[in-house]
Design a protein around this motif. Structure first.
Motif, PDB file in Angstrom:
ATOM      1  N   ILE A 215      43.050 -16.513  -9.515  1.00  0.00           N
ATOM      2  CA  ILE A 215      42.584 -15.163  -9.868  1.00  0.00           C
ATOM      3  C   ILE A 215      43.373 -14.707 -11.079  1.00  0.00           C
ATOM      4  O   ILE A 215      44.601 -14.843 -11.113  1.00  0.00           O
ATOM      5  CB  ILE A 215      42.786 -14.177  -8.700  1.00  0.00           C
ATOM      6  CG1 ILE A 215      41.610 -14.295  -7.731  1.00  0.00           C
ATOM      7  CG2 ILE A 215      42.934 -12.746  -9.190  1.00  0.00           C
ATOM      8  CD1 ILE A 215      41.563 -13.237  -6.673  1.00  0.00           C
ATOM      9  N   VAL A 216      42.672 -14.214 -12.075  1.00  0.00           N
ATOM     10  CA  VAL A 216      43.338 -13.652 -13.247  1.00  0.00           C
ATOM     11  C   VAL A 216      43.114 -12.144 -13.201  1.00  0.00           C
ATOM     12  O   VAL A 216      41.964 -11.686 -13.141  1.00  0.00           O
ATOM     13  CB  VAL A 216      42.774 -14.256 -14.555  1.00  0.00           C
ATOM     14  CG1 VAL A 216      43.447 -13.623 -15.764  1.00  0.00           C
ATOM     15  CG2 VAL A 216      42.961 -15.775 -14.561  1.00  0.00           C
ATOM     16  N   LEU A 226      42.976 -17.426 -21.110  1.00  0.00           N
ATOM     17  CA  LEU A 226      43.445 -18.373 -20.103  1.00  0.00           C
ATOM     18  C   LEU A 226      42.418 -18.604 -18.999  1.00  0.00           C
ATOM     19  O   LEU A 226      42.321 -19.702 -18.451  1.00  0.00           O
ATOM     20  CB  LEU A 226      44.801 -17.931 -19.537  1.00  0.00           C
ATOM     21  CG  LEU A 226      45.944 -18.003 -20.570  1.00  0.00           C
ATOM     22  CD1 LEU A 226      47.266 -17.546 -19.961  1.00  0.00           C
ATOM     23  CD2 LEU A 226      46.116 -19.407 -21.144  1.00  0.00           C
ATOM     24  N   SER A 227      41.608 -17.583 -18.676  1.00  0.00           N
ATOM     25  CA  SER A 227      40.540 -17.775 -17.670  1.00  0.00           C
ATOM     26  C   SER A 227      39.600 -18.879 -18.121  1.00  0.00           C
ATOM     27  O   SER A 227      39.238 -19.778 -17.357  1.00  0.00           O
ATOM     28  CB  SER A 227      39.679 -16.523 -17.533  1.00  0.00           C
ATOM     29  OG  SER A 227      40.377 -15.523 -16.930  1.00  0.00           O
ATOM     30  N   GLN A 228      39.180 -18.787 -19.383  1.00  0.00           N
ATOM     31  CA  GLN A 228      38.223 -19.783 -19.880  1.00  0.00           C
ATOM     32  C   GLN A 228      38.862 -21.172 -19.913  1.00  0.00           C
ATOM     33  O   GLN A 228      38.244 -22.159 -19.497  1.00  0.00           O
ATOM     34  CB  GLN A 228      37.748 -19.390 -21.277  1.00  0.00           C
ATOM     35  CG  GLN A 228      36.604 -20.256 -21.766  1.00  0.00           C
ATOM     36  CD  GLN A 228      36.098 -19.804 -23.127  1.00  0.00           C
ATOM     37  OE1 GLN A 228      36.880 -19.434 -23.996  1.00  0.00           O
ATOM     38  NE2 GLN A 228      34.793 -19.841 -23.313  1.00  0.00           N
ATOM     39  N   GLU A 236      38.596 -23.062 -10.171  1.00  0.00           N
ATOM     40  CA  GLU A 236      37.637 -22.007  -9.826  1.00  0.00           C
ATOM     41  C   GLU A 236      38.334 -20.689 -10.186  1.00  0.00           C
ATOM     42  O   GLU A 236      39.364 -20.367  -9.603  1.00  0.00           O
ATOM     43  CB  GLU A 236      37.387 -22.102  -8.327  1.00  0.00           C
ATOM     44  CG  GLU A 236      36.316 -21.199  -7.809  1.00  0.00           C
ATOM     45  CD  GLU A 236      36.256 -21.314  -6.284  1.00  0.00           C
ATOM     46  OE1 GLU A 236      36.047 -22.433  -5.770  1.00  0.00           O
ATOM     47  OE2 GLU A 236      36.458 -20.279  -5.636  1.00  0.00           O
ATOM     48  N   VAL A 237      37.798 -19.983 -11.183  1.00  0.00           N
ATOM     49  CA  VAL A 237      38.516 -18.812 -11.714  1.00  0.00           C
ATOM     50  C   VAL A 237      37.731 -17.528 -11.467  1.00  0.00           C
ATOM     51  O   VAL A 237      36.536 -17.446 -11.767  1.00  0.00           O
ATOM     52  CB  VAL A 237      38.758 -18.964 -13.237  1.00  0.00           C
ATOM     53  CG1 VAL A 237      39.516 -17.755 -13.786  1.00  0.00           C
ATOM     54  CG2 VAL A 237      39.530 -20.238 -13.550  1.00  0.00           C
ATOM     55  N   HIS A 238      38.439 -16.530 -10.921  1.00  0.00           N
ATOM     56  CA  HIS A 238      37.893 -15.176 -10.848  1.00  0.00           C
ATOM     57  C   HIS A 238      38.675 -14.324 -11.824  1.00  0.00           C
ATOM     58  O   HIS A 238      39.909 -14.338 -11.808  1.00  0.00           O
ATOM     59  CB  HIS A 238      38.057 -14.583  -9.445  1.00  0.00           C
ATOM     60  CG  HIS A 238      37.044 -15.076  -8.469  1.00  0.00           C
ATOM     61  ND1 HIS A 238      37.246 -16.185  -7.694  1.00  0.00           N
ATOM     62  CD2 HIS A 238      35.820 -14.604  -8.146  1.00  0.00           C
ATOM     63  CE1 HIS A 238      36.180 -16.378  -6.926  1.00  0.00           C
ATOM     64  NE2 HIS A 238      35.298 -15.435  -7.178  1.00  0.00           N
ATOM     65  N   GLY A 266      31.779 -20.927 -16.051  1.00  0.00           N
ATOM     66  CA  GLY A 266      32.079 -20.865 -14.619  1.00  0.00           C
ATOM     67  C   GLY A 266      33.055 -19.777 -14.227  1.00  0.00           C
ATOM     68  O   GLY A 266      33.410 -19.663 -13.051  1.00  0.00           O
ATOM     69  N   VAL A 267      33.530 -18.968 -15.197  1.00  0.00           N
ATOM     70  CA  VAL A 267      34.448 -17.879 -14.834  1.00  0.00           C
ATOM     71  C   VAL A 267      33.638 -16.803 -14.115  1.00  0.00           C
ATOM     72  O   VAL A 267      32.601 -16.367 -14.602  1.00  0.00           O
ATOM     73  CB  VAL A 267      35.118 -17.266 -16.090  1.00  0.00           C
ATOM     74  CG1 VAL A 267      36.033 -16.105 -15.705  1.00  0.00           C
ATOM     75  CG2 VAL A 267      35.882 -18.324 -16.864  1.00  0.00           C
TER      76      VAL A 267
END
Ligand SMILES: Cc1cc2nc3c(=O)[nH]c(=O)nc-3n(C[C@H](O)[C@H](O)[C@H](O)COP(=O)(O)OP(=O)(O)OC[C@H]3O[C@@H](n4cnc5c(N)ncnc54)[C@H](O)[C@@H]3O)c2cc1C
Length: 523
Positions: A215-216, A226-228, A236-238, A266-267
């Motif tokens: 989780i960011v 950084l999420s991307q 798996e990024v939220h 996919g973020v």
């Protein structure tokens, strides 16, 4: 996480910034915090004492020494500061690797067959980053600065009076000083966050294994970049944001392009949300949030916080030096970057709202000029921070780069503007590169071709922006850009095309009618 003890003379600095303690990080440390460093004896009164050896401090010190000034530079942790060690350099190394992963995944689009799954070896990505950071660190090394004539003191510095500072038990007397202590990640007051533990820019670059679920918190530049990158590595990024859009400082249409790209990678972006509490259970971190009146809980392996930066202004003796500050805003400076103590200046993240490396560099140059050439007859040489034209870029893919005014700024100032937008889907090179997502948007003062501001969304927007920054600085209007030959095919042609759009507006119905008559007559 391993704690690393870096021995410095009598002082032992416990650091986690250079974890893991491999050959690359040892090489970085040997440059920017050498274990065998012996602080010099102070050489009497200094022309300039610089507190903090990040970009602002390094540029101030080397620039002043180059002019023949007697300079002391004080750094408590790692020379190079955030940019080299835990900011621009490591983040851009990760972003480069994530772009390669992305390009390989879309290779089929270009007719290039890549068989099987594209696998990212996160450990190797991080090792590459550490190796490159070590290579670059020699530019900021203690030895390089000593060889350039700067007295480098490693240790925590503290002002003990209006014209003295103490470090490692030694007192440095100065004629002028610069506070360049930078900023640190600030954490939001979310119940349970501290207990559950979280990553910041100081720890995320020490990871050696990819968190499966991340989780960011905060969709500012650091959070989005950084999420991307982590999503492209396979996590798996939220991405959680309290405001209604990501990159809140940018225009909505620009931010939306990036948002679309992040989602495609996919973020999972959750905006307009409030984090209620966080807790740890069965080795997982649980984040409870409320969005649109509904509550939900996400279980993840790691939490990365990127919600803003707090200036480093406390515990450095600013009170003793008579330097006023606000713990949230930073050191109080005037337009000449002078603090409330006439002998002391400030530069970089500790005092300025635009927290970028290139700004820290530019402010340091102003400080050198203003601090060292301060006699009344030299007043004409003084420089003002307000005169700077400051561009910036967020290195997502596509990037968003901006300079000058936004339309809303112009409106607030009562300036009427005309805006010209060129979509990249009509630019040949962007189409051929498969990078046609984005645009160039230029605002000019109504009735003129004076460029007031520009935003670019493009895969290399940061590279493209400088043409417009230069145009603003040099007062070259959009008409001049229209008349400037750009090589074909380049993505920068999009900038020239905004000039063509501007020129077309000069062809008013009246001018067109006159032209038609002239052409008819001269047939
Ligand atoms: C993840 C991340 C990515 C970033 N990416 C970019 C980017 O792509 N482009 C860009 O332009 N900017 C980027 N930035 C911002 C950039 O890193 C900062 O704006 C820049 O480092 C500011 O430089 P500075 O000299 O003001 O402060 P810093 O780099 O923070 O340096 C301050 C130094 O002062 C030292 N110090 C503090 N107190 C004391 C004391 N009492 N005694 C001695 N030393 C002390 C600190 O240890 C530190 O080394 C990024 C930041 C982060 C966190």
């Amino acid at each position: 996480m391993n704690e690393i003890a870096l021995e410095t003379g009598a002082e032992s600095v416990s650091r986690h910034l250079l974890d893991p303690w491999d050959e690359h990080n040892r090489r970085t440390a040997s440059n920017v915090h050498p274990a065998d460093w012996v602080n010099p004896e102070p050489r009497g009164r200094y022309n300039l004492v610089v507190l903090g050896a990040g970009t602002a401090g390094l540029v101030s010190a080397i620039g002043a020494a180059g002019l023949g000034a007697r300079v002391a530079l004080v750094e408590k942790h790692l020379m190079g500061g955030d940019c080299l060690n835990v900011g621009c350099v490591p983040s851009k190394a990760l972003i480069s690797a994530s772009r390669v992963a992305h390009q390989v995944r879309r290779a089929n689009e270009f007719g290039v067959r890549v068989r099987g799954e594209v696998e990212v070896d996160f450990g190797a990505v991080m090792e590459r980053m550490r190796r490159l950071r070590a290579d670059i660190s020699k530019n900021d090394s203690a030895r390089r600065f000593r060889d350039a004539g700067v007295d480098v003191f490693i240790g925590a510095g503290e002002f003990t009076g209006r014209h003295r500072l103490r470090v490692d038990g030694k007192t440095l007397e100065f004629s002028k000083a610069v506070v360049a202590t930078g900023a640190r990640a600030s954490a939001p007051p979310i119940p349970g966050l501290e207990e559950a533990g979280y990553l910041t820019n100081e720890t995320v670059f020490s990871l050696t294994e990819l968190p499966r679920r991340l989780i960011v918190i905060g969709a500012g530049p650091i959070g989005c970049e950084l999420s991307q990158a982590f999503a492209r590595f396979g996590a798996e990024v939220h991405l959680l944001e309290a405001a209604g859009q990501i990159l809140i400082r940018e225009d909505r249409d620009a931010a939306e392009r990036v948002e679309k790209a992040l989602r495609r990678d996919g973020v999972r972006i959750i905006s307009s949300c409030k984090i209620l509490r966080i807790w740890r259970e069965s080795g997982e971190k649980h984040v409870e949030l409320e969005c649109g009146g509904e509550c939900r809980t996400l279980a993840v392996d790691e939490i990365l916080v990127g919600v803003g930066r707090a200036p480093n202004v406390e515990g450095i003796g600013l009170e003793a030096a008579g330097v006023e500050y606000d713990p949230r805003v930073g050191v109080r400076v005037d337009d000449y970057l002078r603090t409330t103590n006439r002998r002391i200046y400030a530069a970089g993240d500790c005092c300025f709202p635009y927290k970028f490396t290139h700004t820290a560099d530019a402010l340091a140059r102003i400080v050198i000029q203003n601090a060292l050439f301060g006699l009344p007859f030299m007043a004409f040489m003084k420089k003002k921070a307000s005169a700077l034209t400051i561009p910036w870029c967020t290195y997502t893919d596509p990037e968003i780069a901006h300079v000058g005014m936004y339309e809303k700024d112009a409106k607030e100032k009562g300036i009427s503007v005309r805006t010209f937008v060129q979509e990249l889907e009509d630019v040949d090179r962007a189409i051929l590169d498969g990078d046609a997502e984005g645009f160039v948007k230029v605002h000019v003062k109504d009735g003129t071709d004076e460029i007031l501001g520009a935003t670019i969304v493009a895969s290399h927007a940061g590279e493209m922006l400088s043409e417009l920054t230069l145009a603003i600085r040099a007062r070259a209007g959009l008409g001049t850009i229209a008349g400037t030959i750009h090589p074909y095919p380049t993505q920068a042609e999009a900038i020239r095309k905004t000039g063509d759009l501007f020129n077309r507006t000069k062809l008013t119905p009246k001018v067109k009618r006159l032209f038609e008559r002239w052409l008819a007559w001269s047939r």
